[in-house]
Design an enzyme around this catalytic site. Structure first.
Site, PDB file in Angstrom:
ATOM      1  N   ILE A   1      81.542 -11.032  82.671  1.00  0.00           N
ATOM      2  CA  ILE A   1      79.929 -11.350  82.696  1.00  0.00           C
ATOM      3  C   ILE A   1      79.084 -10.326  83.625  1.00  0.00           C
ATOM      4  CG2 ILE A   1      78.303 -13.020  82.882  1.00  0.00           C
ATOM      5  CD1 ILE A   1      80.485 -15.182  82.345  1.00  0.00           C
ATOM      6  N   GLU A   2      78.414  -9.479  83.186  1.00  0.00           N
ATOM      7  CA  GLU A   2      77.797  -8.388  83.983  1.00  0.00           C
ATOM      8  C   GLU A   2      76.288  -8.494  83.786  1.00  0.00           C
ATOM      9  OE1 GLU A   2      79.382  -4.142  83.352  1.00  0.00           O
ATOM     10  OE2 GLU A   2      81.234  -5.327  82.730  1.00  0.00           O
ATOM     11  N   GLY A   3      75.496  -8.436  84.862  1.00  0.00           N
ATOM     12  CA  GLY A   3      73.990  -8.264  84.752  1.00  0.00           C
ATOM     13  C   GLY A   3      73.388  -9.547  85.027  1.00  0.00           C
TER      14      GLY A   3
END
Length: 352
Positions: free
Chosen positions: A128-130
């Site tokens: 889960i990036e950002g």
């Protein structure tokens, strides 16, 4: 590899026996359809992204402890990996906007349990990036997932991918909390050239070392909760017009883009066209070379990591007593013909 060839023949014969999940066991040995019962250990964590490919048959299972698959899991891959005492996890994500919903998180955890159970895999890798806001809720998601997996399968594995620079991120991540509620964090020590206007290293040694030390000393994450992730890919930078084919500096022609990424097998295909030979940058401990695009005459500079540079980073992970090392991704090597053994053998530096 002789043993691999024999086992692959066995794996292709479907044996209709019950497995831990909803589908019939497709392994020659029904125990290979069950999650591994292996306690925590030092890790060589390999991502795999090719659906329907056969690259996994050429992996060096002497080193691997976990294969994390983004895409469909080939049943034969799972059978063979389990026969070699290698975990197989599935790569998953979650919508940032739903993190604040306990119901959405609970349904997601239930769906991940079902997905893993259906194929007899060993857990999940969460990417889960950002995230910029929901640090508390993101930690809750990992806690809820890890608790559910460990309750059903005590030896299952739940891991989380994070950037190499913890101090350069927003408040969207509680790294200590994420580490405490997963088996370990996979530190993505690549794309460190993002937004550069001058060609440079994808994974500079100094940046890797700084990131590790920030996790350990500034954030306070335990060494046993860190796996250093390294790239089996690089960047192909187009240089400004007029750049010499033997230049060491390459100002780029346009705004940085992920389209410049180039996997290791393509790097090796381009290397014979190098106009300046294979170069070494002491500042980043990284190799690079130039070539000329014959279609438009533009000079390109390719930065990547080879066995020499990777071994330096892996040796540092050993010196720091990290939980392990890994790569994005195992299927980026030129298995159809090209140097692969030297890349796999870099992992020996973590154990020797």
């Amino acid at each position: 590899m002789f043993g691999l060839s024999i086992l692959l023949v066995l794996l292709l014969s479907i044996v209709p026996q019950g497995a831990s999940g909803a589908t019939a066991c497709q392994c020659a040995n029904s125990t290979w359809c069950e999650p591994l019962q292996v306690p925590p250990r030092k890790e060589v964590f390999i991502f795999h992204t090719t659906t329907g490919g056969t690259a996994w048959k050429s992996y060096n299972y002497t080193y691997i402890t976990t294969i994390s698959v983004f895409g469909d899991v080939d049943p034969d891959l799972l059978c063979y990996a389990h026969s070699q005492n290698v975990r197989v996890t599935i790569g998953v994500s979650f919508p940032e906007k739903d993190l604040i919903s306990p119901d959405a998180r609970a349904k997601w955890v239930e769906s991940q349990i079902s997905a893993v159970d259906a194929i007899g895999a060993d857990g999940i890798n969460i990417d889960i990036e950002g995230d910029t806001v929901y640090a508390t809720e993101l930690t809750l998601l990992t806690q809820e997932a890890n608790n559910a997996f460990k309750q059903k399968w005590p030896f299952s594995q739940v891991t989380f991918d994070t950037e190499i620079d913890p101090l350069g991120l927003s408040n969207g991540y509680d790294f200590k909390g994420l580490a405490a509620n997963t088996d370990f964090l996979f530190l993505m020590a690549y794309d460190m050239c993002w937004d550069t206007r001058v060609a440079t290293a994808n994974s500079p040694l100094g940046g890797v070392q700084t990131g590790i030390n920030d996790y350990l000393n500034t954030i306070g994450v335990d060494v046993d909760k860190i796996v250093l992730g390294l790239p089996w890919y690089g960047y192909d930078f187009p240089c400004e017009p007029g750049t010499s084919p033997v230049a060491t500096t390459c100002p780029v022609t346009a705004q940085f883009t992920a389209n410049w990424q180039i996997i290791y097998s393509f790097v090796m295909a381009l290397l014979p066209n190098a106009t300046n030979g294979l170069q070494w940058d002491n500042a980043t401990s990284s190799p690079f070379f130039n070539y000329v695009n014959t279609m438009n005459g533009i000079v390109h500079q390719v930065w990547f990591d080879n066995a020499a540079s990777l071994e330096m980073r892996i040796s540092y992970a050993r010196e720091m007593n990290l939980r392990g090392v890994g790569v994005w991704t195992g299927d980026f090597l030129p298995y159809g013909g090209g140097p692969v053994d030297d890349m796999w053998d870099t992992f020996s530096a973590f154990f020797n």
